[in-house]
Structure formats: C-alpha cells, structure tokens
Design a protein around this motif. Structure first.
Motif, PDB file in Angstrom:
ATOM      1  N   ASN A 270      -9.481  20.545   2.482  1.00  0.00           N
ATOM      2  CA  ASN A 270      -8.783  19.596   1.598  1.00  0.00           C
ATOM      3  C   ASN A 270      -9.765  18.536   1.106  1.00  0.00           C
ATOM      4  OD1 ASN A 270      -5.703  20.248   2.264  1.00  0.00           O
ATOM      5  ND2 ASN A 270      -6.842  20.228   4.179  1.00  0.00           N
ATOM      6  N   ARG A 271     -10.657  18.944   0.232  1.00  0.00           N
ATOM      7  CA  ARG A 271     -11.699  18.008  -0.218  1.00  0.00           C
ATOM      8  C   ARG A 271     -11.100  16.787  -0.904  1.00  0.00           C
ATOM      9  NH1 ARG A 271     -16.574  20.097   0.792  1.00  0.00           N
ATOM     10  NH2 ARG A 271     -16.583  22.342   1.098  1.00  0.00           N
ATOM     11  N   ASP A 272     -10.038  17.023  -1.624  1.00  0.00           N
ATOM     12  CA  ASP A 272      -9.371  15.943  -2.329  1.00  0.00           C
ATOM     13  C   ASP A 272      -8.819  14.897  -1.360  1.00  0.00           C
ATOM     14  OD1 ASP A 272      -9.333  15.934  -5.026  1.00  0.00           O
ATOM     15  OD2 ASP A 272      -7.117  15.910  -5.072  1.00  0.00           O
ATOM     16  N   TYR A 273      -8.286  15.403  -0.243  1.00  0.00           N
ATOM     17  CA  TYR A 273      -7.689  14.521   0.770  1.00  0.00           C
ATOM     18  C   TYR A 273      -8.750  13.576   1.324  1.00  0.00           C
ATOM     19  CZ  TYR A 273      -6.231  13.290   5.533  1.00  0.00           C
ATOM     20  OH  TYR A 273      -5.964  12.625   6.704  1.00  0.00           O
ATOM     21  N   ARG A 274      -9.928  14.126   1.584  1.00  0.00           N
ATOM     22  CA  ARG A 274     -10.994  13.294   2.150  1.00  0.00           C
ATOM     23  C   ARG A 274     -11.370  12.163   1.195  1.00  0.00           C
ATOM     24  NH1 ARG A 274     -16.782  14.974   4.811  1.00  0.00           N
ATOM     25  NH2 ARG A 274     -16.944  13.036   5.964  1.00  0.00           N
ATOM     26  N   LYS A 275     -11.461  12.527  -0.095  1.00  0.00           N
ATOM     27  CA  LYS A 275     -11.827  11.514  -1.101  1.00  0.00           C
ATOM     28  C   LYS A 275     -10.744  10.441  -1.197  1.00  0.00           C
ATOM     29  CE  LYS A 275     -14.053  14.476  -4.283  1.00  0.00           C
ATOM     30  NZ  LYS A 275     -13.566  15.309  -5.340  1.00  0.00           N
TER      31      LYS A 275
ATOM     32  N   VAL B  60      -1.900   9.765  -0.563  1.00  0.00           N
ATOM     33  CA  VAL B  60      -2.889  10.414   0.313  1.00  0.00           C
ATOM     34  C   VAL B  60      -2.187  11.389   1.266  1.00  0.00           C
ATOM     35  CG1 VAL B  60      -4.627  10.043   2.113  1.00  0.00           C
ATOM     36  CG2 VAL B  60      -4.433   8.418   0.219  1.00  0.00           C
ATOM     37  N   PHE B  61      -1.153  10.884   1.943  1.00  0.00           N
ATOM     38  CA  PHE B  61      -0.473  11.715   2.952  1.00  0.00           C
ATOM     39  C   PHE B  61       0.739  12.376   2.296  1.00  0.00           C
ATOM     40  CE2 PHE B  61      -2.741   8.378   5.247  1.00  0.00           C
ATOM     41  CZ  PHE B  61      -3.564   9.167   6.019  1.00  0.00           C
ATOM     42  N   ASP B  62       0.449  13.332   1.429  1.00  0.00           N
ATOM     43  CA  ASP B  62       1.528  13.939   0.649  1.00  0.00           C
ATOM     44  C   ASP B  62       2.079  15.207   1.288  1.00  0.00           C
ATOM     45  OD1 ASP B  62      -0.705  15.437   0.279  1.00  0.00           O
ATOM     46  OD2 ASP B  62      -0.694  15.364  -1.909  1.00  0.00           O
ATOM     47  N   SER B  63       1.495  15.604   2.440  1.00  0.00           N
ATOM     48  CA  SER B  63       1.998  16.814   3.096  1.00  0.00           C
ATOM     49  C   SER B  63       1.877  16.660   4.611  1.00  0.00           C
ATOM     50  CB  SER B  63       1.166  18.017   2.626  1.00  0.00           C
ATOM     51  OG  SER B  63       1.256  19.044   3.593  1.00  0.00           O
ATOM     52  N   ILE B  64       2.908  17.082   5.311  1.00  0.00           N
ATOM     53  CA  ILE B  64       2.893  16.975   6.779  1.00  0.00           C
ATOM     54  C   ILE B  64       1.785  17.866   7.370  1.00  0.00           C
ATOM     55  CG2 ILE B  64       4.572  18.814   7.251  1.00  0.00           C
ATOM     56  CD1 ILE B  64       4.540  15.436   9.051  1.00  0.00           C
ATOM     57  N   GLY B  65       1.367  18.872   6.606  1.00  0.00           N
ATOM     58  CA  GLY B  65       0.303  19.776   7.057  1.00  0.00           C
ATOM     59  C   GLY B  65      -1.013  19.041   7.325  1.00  0.00           C
ATOM     60  N   LEU B  66      -1.166  17.852   6.739  1.00  0.00           N
ATOM     61  CA  LEU B  66      -2.391  17.074   6.968  1.00  0.00           C
ATOM     62  C   LEU B  66      -2.401  16.463   8.368  1.00  0.00           C
ATOM     63  CD1 LEU B  66      -2.472  15.268   3.515  1.00  0.00           C
ATOM     64  CD2 LEU B  66      -4.050  17.049   4.269  1.00  0.00           C
ATOM     65  N   ARG B  67      -1.239  16.403   8.986  1.00  0.00           N
ATOM     66  CA  ARG B  67      -1.137  15.839  10.345  1.00  0.00           C
ATOM     67  C   ARG B  67      -1.363  16.971  11.348  1.00  0.00           C
ATOM     68  NH1 ARG B  67      -2.159  10.681   9.659  1.00  0.00           N
ATOM     69  NH2 ARG B  67      -0.656   9.560   8.428  1.00  0.00           N
TER      70      ARG B  67
ATOM     71  N   LEU C  99      -8.566   5.020   0.079  1.00  0.00           N
ATOM     72  CA  LEU C  99      -7.505   4.215   0.692  1.00  0.00           C
ATOM     73  C   LEU C  99      -8.066   3.265   1.758  1.00  0.00           C
ATOM     74  CD1 LEU C  99      -4.327   3.849   1.107  1.00  0.00           C
ATOM     75  CD2 LEU C  99      -4.565   5.466   2.982  1.00  0.00           C
ATOM     76  N   THR C 100      -8.915   3.816   2.624  1.00  0.00           N
ATOM     77  CA  THR C 100      -9.388   3.001   3.753  1.00  0.00           C
ATOM     78  C   THR C 100     -10.434   1.966   3.318  1.00  0.00           C
ATOM     79  OG1 THR C 100     -10.949   4.741   4.335  1.00  0.00           O
ATOM     80  CG2 THR C 100      -8.877   4.720   5.532  1.00  0.00           C
ATOM     81  N   GLU C 101     -11.026   2.188   2.128  1.00  0.00           N
ATOM     82  CA  GLU C 101     -11.985   1.190   1.635  1.00  0.00           C
ATOM     83  C   GLU C 101     -11.295   0.059   0.850  1.00  0.00           C
ATOM     84  OE1 GLU C 101     -15.868   4.121   1.417  1.00  0.00           O
ATOM     85  OE2 GLU C 101     -14.904   3.498  -0.449  1.00  0.00           O
ATOM     86  N   ASN C 102     -10.033   0.266   0.551  1.00  0.00           N
ATOM     87  CA  ASN C 102      -9.268  -0.722  -0.200  1.00  0.00           C
ATOM     88  C   ASN C 102      -9.084  -1.995   0.652  1.00  0.00           C
ATOM     89  OD1 ASN C 102      -6.940  -2.149  -1.191  1.00  0.00           O
ATOM     90  ND2 ASN C 102      -6.488  -0.341  -2.419  1.00  0.00           N
TER      91      ASN C 102
ATOM     92  N   MET D 114       0.829  -1.212   0.000  1.00  0.00           N
ATOM     93  CA  MET D 114       0.000   0.000   0.000  1.00  0.00           C
ATOM     94  C   MET D 114       0.866   1.266   0.000  1.00  0.00           C
ATOM     95  SD  MET D 114      -2.986  -1.205  -0.094  1.00  0.00           S
ATOM     96  CE  MET D 114      -3.895   0.306   0.017  1.00  0.00           C
ATOM     97  N   ALA D 115       2.177   1.129  -0.183  1.00  0.00           N
ATOM     98  CA  ALA D 115       3.071   2.280  -0.022  1.00  0.00           C
ATOM     99  C   ALA D 115       2.727   3.427  -0.976  1.00  0.00           C
ATOM    100  CB  ALA D 115       4.517   1.836  -0.215  1.00  0.00           C
ATOM    101  N   GLU D 116       2.513   3.090  -2.261  1.00  0.00           N
ATOM    102  CA  GLU D 116       2.231   4.154  -3.248  1.00  0.00           C
ATOM    103  C   GLU D 116       0.921   4.863  -2.906  1.00  0.00           C
ATOM    104  OE1 GLU D 116       4.113   5.226  -5.620  1.00  0.00           O
ATOM    105  OE2 GLU D 116       5.524   3.619  -6.142  1.00  0.00           O
ATOM    106  N   GLU D 117      -0.092   4.056  -2.538  1.00  0.00           N
ATOM    107  CA  GLU D 117      -1.411   4.629  -2.217  1.00  0.00           C
ATOM    108  C   GLU D 117      -1.310   5.513  -0.973  1.00  0.00           C
ATOM    109  OE1 GLU D 117      -0.774   1.539  -2.970  1.00  0.00           O
ATOM    110  OE2 GLU D 117      -2.304   0.660  -4.270  1.00  0.00           O
ATOM    111  N   TYR D 118      -0.577   5.033   0.039  1.00  0.00           N
ATOM    112  CA  TYR D 118      -0.416   5.791   1.285  1.00  0.00           C
ATOM    113  C   TYR D 118       0.278   7.127   0.996  1.00  0.00           C
ATOM    114  CZ  TYR D 118       1.067   6.940   6.054  1.00  0.00           C
ATOM    115  OH  TYR D 118       1.265   7.577   7.258  1.00  0.00           O
ATOM    116  N   ALA D 119       1.351   7.043   0.197  1.00  0.00           N
ATOM    117  CA  ALA D 119       2.132   8.255  -0.087  1.00  0.00           C
ATOM    118  C   ALA D 119       1.310   9.267  -0.879  1.00  0.00           C
ATOM    119  CB  ALA D 119       3.396   7.872  -0.857  1.00  0.00           C
TER     120      ALA D 119
END
Ligand code: SAM
Length: 223
Positions: free
Chosen positions: A156-161, A8-15, A166-169, A1-6
């Motif tokens: 971050n509407r895109d992030y939610r989608k 989604v979480f492409d910015s530390i600002g999301l944390r 990711l979590t439904e995968n 899942m590394a590519e998919e994870y990366a």
C-alpha cells in the motif's frame, strides 16, 4: 483532523495486527448486540456488518460522525455521544469493542459506563496503543511487527505516503501531544478493577510503543 484521519485509514484491512484478532473474537463469541465505541470513520462497523444482528456505533466528534454516517449508510445504528455518558440503556449489549479510542477517554468513568451498558457476563474488547520501551522478552514480536509493517507499506504505497503526511501535520502532532500514549500497566490495573480480564495479547511491538488487546468479561452479581 477527522477528514485527514479518515482519508488515511480508509480500510480496516490496514489494521493488520488489530482486525484479525477482533474478527476472531467476534466469530468466537457470536454476540447478538455489539457496540463499536469511538467508531471514528466507521470502518470497523462496516467490516462487522453481518457478524452481529444488532450493530451499534458511537462517536462523539460531529465531523467523524458525519463521515461514519456517509460510510455506513444504514445497516448500523449510529449515535453521537461520548463514552462517559452513553445514550444506551443498562445491560443492552453482549459486546463492546473499543479500537484505538480508549486512550482518549477518562478511564474510570468510561469503564463504569461500559460495564453499565453490557449484559451480565458481556464482553469488552479493548485494543489500543500504549507506551513501551524495548523489552528483549518480546524480541519475536518486534521482528514480526517490523516485517508486517514493511509488507503493508510495500502493498500500500499510497497509504505510507498519506500516513507520513498525516503524522507530519502540526495539528496532528499537537493532538498526539495532548493525548500521549498511556501506560500499559495502568491500563491493566484500571481494567482489572472493573472486569475479569480473560485474555491479554501483545498484538504488535515497536521501539516507542505497543498495541495490546484485552478480552474482559463483566463480572456477574455473584462476582
Ligand atoms: C484514533 S480514533 C479511532 C477511531 C476508530 N475506532 C478507528 O479505529 O479508526 C479515536 C476515536 O475516539 C473517539 N473518542 C475520543 N474521545 C472519546 C470519548 N470520550 N468517548 C467515545 N469516543 C471518543 C474520537 O472521536 C475518535 O473517533
């Protein structure tokens, strides 16, 4: 899942709960040498550039390692390996930070290794998700978490989608089932056996789990 994870979480600002706390601590302790442990796609290391002159990152997954290498392109010394046998000399770091990677580790061995690579009096910052059930004592934290997450989704509407995809995968769900959130009381006990826990902070709270941060100091020879 590394590519998919990366992706989604492409910015530390999301944390939004974890990053401001870690940044504050790094500014406070001003480590010379810092290790980002289980760095994943490298977004934390990237954000820490300039905050510690000797910045290292460690990642065991070869796919994640390649993603981090691409993202970091120098500036951070990236090594491939797992916490249980780290490719670093004894006592070489002022600070080790584990952001959301501790739950995947064998705690006893991991904590011994973290202690080994830290200098005397060095700091280990641990931030992770743990299991938890509703506790009315932390009602204010549920409320602030709920509000912050809603704001994050609005901004971050895109992030939610992407997060939902990711979590439904099914591969993600299998991975989470293999690595369930672990018990916070057990984590506290495991850490306190090997470190002085100087600070514990509940960073976010939801009905199914909490994010918590620990500031731990390596015990000196004198204890
Ligand atoms: C949820 S990701 C978090 C990555 C990154 N720190 C972040 O905040 O996005 C968990 C990471 O821990 C790494 N990991 C798993 N087991 C590990 C181990 N034994 N030692 C070091 N890292 C490990 C994984 O490869 C993965 O990159």
């Amino acid at each position: 899942m590394a590519e998919e994870y990366a992706a989604v979480f492409d910015s530390i600002g999301l944390r939004v709960f974890e990053w401001p706390w870690i940044r504050r601590l790094v500014k406070k302790f001003r480590p010379r040498s810092l290790l980002d442990l289980g760095c994943g796609n490298g977004y934390l290391s990237k954000a820490l550039q300039g905050m510690a002159p000797e910045l290292y990152a460690l990642e065991p997954s070869s796919v994640m390692y390649s993603i981090a290498a691409r993202a970091l392109c120098g500036g951070v010394t990236l090594r491939q390996g797992a916490v249980e046998a780290m490719p670093f000399a004894d006592g070489c770091f002022d600070m080790v930070v584990s952001l959301l990677s501790f739950r995947y580790m064998a705690w006893d061995r991991a904590l011994d290794e973290i202690r080994r690579v830290l200098k005397e009096g060095g700091i280990f910052i641990l931030v992770d998700l743990f299991d938890g059930s509703f506790n009315p004592r932390y009602f204010h934290r549920y409320l602030s978490t709920w509000t912050a997450v809603r704001l994050l989704y609005i901004r971050n509407r895109d992030y939610r989608k992407k997060l939902r995809r990711l979590t439904e995968n099914s591969a993600w769900q299998r991975m989470i089932a293999e690595h369930p959130r672990r018990n916070i009381a057990e984590a506290k006990e495991a850490v306190a056996q090997k470190f002085h826990v100087e600070k514990f902070r509940l960073l976010s709270a939801g009905l199914r789990g909490v994010t918590a941060g620990f500031v731990c100091r390596k015990k000196t020879a004198a204890g």
